[in-house]
Design a protein around this motif. Structure first.
Motif, PDB file in Angstrom:
ATOM      1  N   GLU A  58       0.833  -1.208   0.000  1.00 58.95           N
ATOM      2  CA  GLU A  58       0.000   0.000   0.000  1.00 58.95           C
ATOM      3  C   GLU A  58       0.867   1.258   0.000  1.00 58.95           C
ATOM      4  O   GLU A  58       0.626   2.194  -0.760  1.00 58.95           O
ATOM      5  N   LEU A  59       1.890   1.272   0.848  1.00 60.89           N
ATOM      6  CA  LEU A  59       2.774   2.424   0.937  1.00 60.89           C
ATOM      7  C   LEU A  59       3.538   2.630  -0.371  1.00 60.89           C
ATOM      8  O   LEU A  59       3.651   3.751  -0.869  1.00 60.89           O
ATOM      9  N   ALA A  60       4.052   1.557  -0.919  1.00 61.95           N
ATOM     10  CA  ALA A  60       4.799   1.646  -2.176  1.00 61.95           C
ATOM     11  C   ALA A  60       3.910   2.183  -3.293  1.00 61.95           C
ATOM     12  O   ALA A  60       4.331   3.025  -4.089  1.00 61.95           O
ATOM     13  N   GLN A  61       2.676   1.726  -3.341  1.00 65.85           N
ATOM     14  CA  GLN A  61       1.746   2.186  -4.374  1.00 65.85           C
ATOM     15  C   GLN A  61       1.460   3.674  -4.244  1.00 65.85           C
ATOM     16  O   GLN A  61       1.351   4.379  -5.247  1.00 65.85           O
ATOM     17  N   THR A  62       1.353   4.164  -3.011  1.00 61.04           N
ATOM     18  CA  THR A  62       1.094   5.591  -2.827  1.00 61.04           C
ATOM     19  C   THR A  62       2.262   6.445  -3.318  1.00 61.04           C
ATOM     20  O   THR A  62       2.086   7.620  -3.609  1.00 61.04           O
ATOM     21  N   HIS A  63       3.450   5.829  -3.400  1.00 57.15           N
ATOM     22  CA  HIS A  63       4.635   6.523  -3.910  1.00 57.15           C
ATOM     23  C   HIS A  63       4.855   6.244  -5.396  1.00 57.15           C
ATOM     24  O   HIS A  63       5.873   6.649  -5.964  1.00 57.15           O
ATOM     25  N   GLY A  64       3.914   5.539  -6.021  1.00 54.83           N
ATOM     26  CA  GLY A  64       4.040   5.247  -7.442  1.00 54.83           C
ATOM     27  C   GLY A  64       4.963   4.088  -7.767  1.00 54.83           C
ATOM     28  O   GLY A  64       5.331   3.893  -8.914  1.00 54.83           O
ATOM     29  N   ASP A 113       5.617   0.626  11.277  1.00 57.88           N
ATOM     30  CA  ASP A 113       4.726   0.826  10.138  1.00 57.88           C
ATOM     31  C   ASP A 113       4.955  -0.224   9.055  1.00 57.88           C
ATOM     32  O   ASP A 113       4.025  -0.581   8.334  1.00 57.88           O
ATOM     33  N   LEU A 114       6.196  -0.705   8.926  1.00 59.86           N
ATOM     34  CA  LEU A 114       6.533  -1.633   7.848  1.00 59.86           C
ATOM     35  C   LEU A 114       7.028  -3.002   8.296  1.00 59.86           C
ATOM     36  O   LEU A 114       7.033  -3.929   7.498  1.00 59.86           O
ATOM     37  N   LEU A 143      14.346   0.818   3.381  1.00 61.85           N
ATOM     38  CA  LEU A 143      12.902   1.003   3.206  1.00 61.85           C
ATOM     39  C   LEU A 143      12.354   2.086   4.130  1.00 61.85           C
ATOM     40  O   LEU A 143      11.505   2.888   3.729  1.00 61.85           O
ATOM     41  N   LEU A 144      12.836   2.134   5.358  1.00 66.41           N
ATOM     42  CA  LEU A 144      12.372   3.170   6.279  1.00 66.41           C
ATOM     43  C   LEU A 144      12.789   4.561   5.789  1.00 66.41           C
ATOM     44  O   LEU A 144      12.026   5.520   5.902  1.00 66.41           O
ATOM     45  N   THR A 145      13.982   4.638   5.223  1.00 68.21           N
ATOM     46  CA  THR A 145      14.479   5.914   4.729  1.00 68.21           C
ATOM     47  C   THR A 145      13.713   6.380   3.499  1.00 68.21           C
ATOM     48  O   THR A 145      13.254   7.528   3.439  1.00 68.21           O
ATOM     49  N   VAL A 146      13.556   5.495   2.526  1.00 74.77           N
ATOM     50  CA  VAL A 146      12.922   5.913   1.271  1.00 74.77           C
ATOM     51  C   VAL A 146      11.448   6.257   1.463  1.00 74.77           C
ATOM     52  O   VAL A 146      10.934   7.162   0.816  1.00 74.77           O
ATOM     53  N   TYR A 147      10.783   5.558   2.379  1.00 76.93           N
ATOM     54  CA  TYR A 147       9.354   5.812   2.566  1.00 76.93           C
ATOM     55  C   TYR A 147       9.052   6.721   3.756  1.00 76.93           C
ATOM     56  O   TYR A 147       7.909   7.112   3.970  1.00 76.93           O
ATOM     57  N   GLY A 148      10.069   7.073   4.543  1.00 75.32           N
ATOM     58  CA  GLY A 148       9.896   8.025   5.626  1.00 75.32           C
ATOM     59  C   GLY A 148       8.904   7.602   6.693  1.00 75.32           C
ATOM     60  O   GLY A 148       8.100   8.412   7.144  1.00 75.32           O
ATOM     61  N   VAL A 149       8.967   6.319   7.080  1.00 69.14           N
ATOM     62  CA  VAL A 149       8.036   5.793   8.080  1.00 69.14           C
ATOM     63  C   VAL A 149       8.797   5.216   9.264  1.00 69.14           C
ATOM     64  O   VAL A 149      10.013   5.067   9.227  1.00 69.14           O
TER      65      VAL A 149
END
Length: 80
Positions: free
Chosen positions: A12-18, A63-64, A53-59
């Motif tokens: 879901e998170l990845a999709q929101t980032h395209g 959360d992940l 993953l935490l860095t690129v998605y800022g969570v």
């Protein structure tokens, strides 16, 4: 103990980032596509993958990822 990706939350998170494909997810995080595939399949995550993953998605970690108990494989009986 092992660290496992929360696959639904990640997708879901990845999709929101395209980032719709594993290749896009891997490229964004600076990881190999094989690493993303293993994580999405439920295999344990290493420190580098977690940090990326935490860095690129800022969570936050929770959360992940989740920490799970590692159950040792059953031992085969020893013939006496």
């Amino acid at each position: 103990m092992s660290i496992r990706l929360r696959t639904d939350a990640f997708r879901e998170l990845a999709q929101t980032h395209g980032h719709l494909t594993m290749q896009q997810q891997a490229t964004a995080a600076g990881l190999g596509i094989g690493t993303i595939s293993r994580l999405r399949s439920g295999e344990p995550a290493g420190q580098r993958a977690v940090a990326a993953l935490l860095t690129v998605y800022g969570v936050e970690f929770d959360d992940l990822f989740q920490v799970t108990a590692t159950v040792p494989a059953p031992r085969k009986p020893v013939a006496v």
